[in-house]
Design an enzyme around this catalytic site. Structure first.
Site, PDB file in Angstrom:
ATOM      1  CE  LYS A  96      -4.015   2.041   0.371  1.00  0.00           C
ATOM      2  NZ  LYS A  96      -3.573   2.973  -0.715  1.00  0.00           N
ATOM      3  CE  LYS A 133       3.538   7.003   6.191  1.00  0.00           C
ATOM      4  NZ  LYS A 133       3.272   7.912   5.038  1.00  0.00           N
ATOM      5  CE  LYS A 155       4.947   7.490  -1.497  1.00  0.00           C
ATOM      6  NZ  LYS A 155       4.272   7.824  -0.230  1.00  0.00           N
ATOM      7  CB  THR A 157      -2.473  13.350   5.222  1.00  0.00           C
ATOM      8  OG1 THR A 157      -2.775  12.343   4.257  1.00  0.00           O
ATOM      9  CG2 THR A 157      -1.020  13.239   5.642  1.00  0.00           C
ATOM     10  CG  ASN A 210      -4.215  17.126   0.195  1.00  0.00           C
ATOM     11  OD1 ASN A 210      -5.259  17.742   0.344  1.00  0.00           O
ATOM     12  ND2 ASN A 210      -4.065  15.876   0.556  1.00  0.00           N
ATOM     13  CB  SER A 227      -5.857   4.788   1.997  1.00  0.00           C
ATOM     14  OG  SER A 227      -5.529   5.887   1.186  1.00  0.00           O
TER      15      SER A 227
HETATM   16  N1  GLU Z   1       0.935   9.030   0.038  1.00  0.00           N
HETATM   17  C1  GLU Z   1       0.368   8.936   1.357  1.00  0.00           C
HETATM   18  C2  GLU Z   1       1.441   8.554   2.355  1.00  0.00           C
HETATM   19  O1  GLU Z   1       2.611   8.765   2.132  1.00  0.00           O
HETATM   20  C3  GLU Z   1      -0.878   8.059   1.400  1.00  0.00           C
HETATM   21  C4  GLU Z   1      -0.683   6.616   1.068  1.00  0.00           C
HETATM   22  C5  GLU Z   1      -1.961   5.811   0.959  1.00  0.00           C
HETATM   23  O2  GLU Z   1      -3.029   6.311   1.248  1.00  0.00           O
HETATM   24  O3  GLU Z   1      -1.841   4.635   0.564  1.00  0.00           O
HETATM   25  O4  GLU Z   1       1.154   8.104   3.418  1.00  0.00           O
END
Ligand code: GLU
Length: 431
Positions: free
Chosen positions: A70, A94, A106, A190, A221, A349
């Protein structure tokens, strides 16, 4: 990002010291210090003038011990493979800190999205999905937005993947517009999560949020919405910045008017009533809370001694280097690490994916309440460990929480060999 500092080496150094502190075997480090799979692709995109341009892009699938890979997709001219790998490791950590049943991944495309037309952007997004489709899927790898991407990008990507599969697969991607299976509250998630951790940390150190002074680096954002939410909580936002520069008003910036100014002019520059300052001056301002919400490696050994905030809340991924961490810890400044402070995005998410999988959609209050519960639980788990052990900062504690969850999952899955069983509490009995 600051190219002299390698984020992938940084994250692996932190994993290494946590694995040692937890007395886990070398296999845990060996597994977590490399992505399980990395895909590099070349995407041909037809430009509006009829020419074809090639774009290099990546997807790093770091670890799926706890669930599908994810993590977001970044569109930025400075993307490189080590950065994408580091960002995927952070996603694994995370999700493990938050107890969200996902692994980490990623994506990144080397492109300046501001230089593409709407049509070129759509073709690049669809090309990216076609290139990585063999390793995507709602149970395999679930992308989301990151720097330079948004709900429209997610919509095109979901649409392209659904064509590839011959049915709508909403759960393959999160951060979609609400009309296409997105979750209410995802855009703010976030920042909202970051504000929940700031609130908990402020309570822990006896800082009142009402009238607290705040500086935000980055007005995208994450930064803009964090500034708005903190202002709603009674904070005074002294300064913010974006790629055009930084602005400062000691009496406080009116964030909703500033958001309108940015929407009209494209930047925070020349906002009426503010004075322009440099990025270094912004980071060194006297304030209670500093929110770095831009890119990696912004607070370094070179500027950490100038930081005057009581709390640094990492809205961005990887904004503080280990050298800076040591300087801030010695000066009693509490850093709320990225893997905790910006985890609200991936948490909502996850809620979006749950809603897609069940076909039942929640109201925004329900999303926000569940997010608050998750963030407060994770904060408490990390904070308790930080208080209990005298040898780690909040980042060290968060890594220890994450890695203990991951090691447990990997051990029970049988990825760590039988040695791990000897000192663990696990008993294997046949029925
Ligand atoms: N890009 C965001 C992060 O770095 C969200 C990642 C997601 O929702 O999967 O946490």
């Amino acid at each position: 990002m600051n190219k002299e500092i390698n984020s992938f080496e940084i994250v692996n150094g932190l994993i290494d010291s946590s694995v040692k502190k937890l007395n886990l075997g070398r296999a845990v480090y060996d597994l977590l210090s490399q992505p399980q799979r990395v895909l590099t692709v070349t995407i041909p995109v037809q430009m509006d003038d009829g020419s074809v341009k090639m774009y290099t892009a990546y997807r790093s699938q770091h670890n799926n011990a706890l669930g599908p890979y994810k993590g977001g997709i970044r569109f930025h001219q400075d993307v490189d493979l080590d950065e994408v790998k580091a960002l995927s490791s952070w996603m694994t950590l995370k999700c493990a800190v938050l107890n969200v049943p996902y692994g980490g991944g990623k994506g990144g495309v080397i492109v300046n999205p501001k230089e593409l037309s709407f049509g070129e952007m759509e073709r690049l997004c669809r090309g990216y999905v076609r290139a990585i489709a063999p390793v995507l899927g709602s149970e395999v790898d679930v992308p989301a937005p990151d720097v330079g991407t948004n709900g429209q990008v997610m919509a095109w990507m979901m649409d392209e993947f659904s064509r590839f599969k011959n049915h709508n697969e909403f759960g393959v991607i999160t951060g979609k517009p609400v009309i296409l299976g997105g979750s209410r509250g995802r855009i703010e998630a976030t920042s909202r999560g970051c504000v929940f951790t700031i609130r908990e940390a402020a309570r822990a150190i006896g800082l009142k949020l009402k009238d607290a002074t705040v500086v935000v680096q980055g007005f995208g954002n994450v930064g803009a919405i964090a500034a708005r939410l903190l202002k709603d909580d009674g904070c005074r936002i002294l300064a913010v910045s974006d790629t055009s520069g930084a602005i400062y008003n000691p009496r406080g910036l009116d964030i909703s008017t500033l958001e309108e100014h940015k929407a009209c002019t494209g930047s925070v520059k020349d906002f009426p009533g503010s004075q322009s300052i440099t990025n270094e001056e912004l980071l060194a301002l006297s304030c209670d809370i500093l929110v770095p919400a831009a890119l990696e490696n912004q607070i370094t050994g070179a500027n950490a001694a100038q930081i005057k905030a009581k709390i640094v809340a990492e809205g961005a991924n990887g904004p503080t280097t280990p050298e800076a961490d040591r300087i801030l810890a010695a000066r009693n400044i509490m850093v709320l690490p990225d893997v905790l402070a910006n985890a609200g995005g991936v948490t909502v998410s996850y809620f979006e994916w749950v809603q897609n999988n069940s076909g039942y959609y929640w109201c925004e209050d329900e999303v926000n309440e569940r997010l608050e519960r998750k963030m407060v639980e994770a904060f408490n788990e990390v904070y308790c460990l930080y208080k209990k052990r005298k040898d780690v900062d909040m980042r060290g504690a968060a890594y220890m929480v994450a890695i203990s969850h991951l090691a447990e999952a990997m051990r029970i899955r049988g990825w760590l060999g039988t040695q791990m069983y000897s000192d663990a509490k696990c008993e294997f009995k046949l029925a």
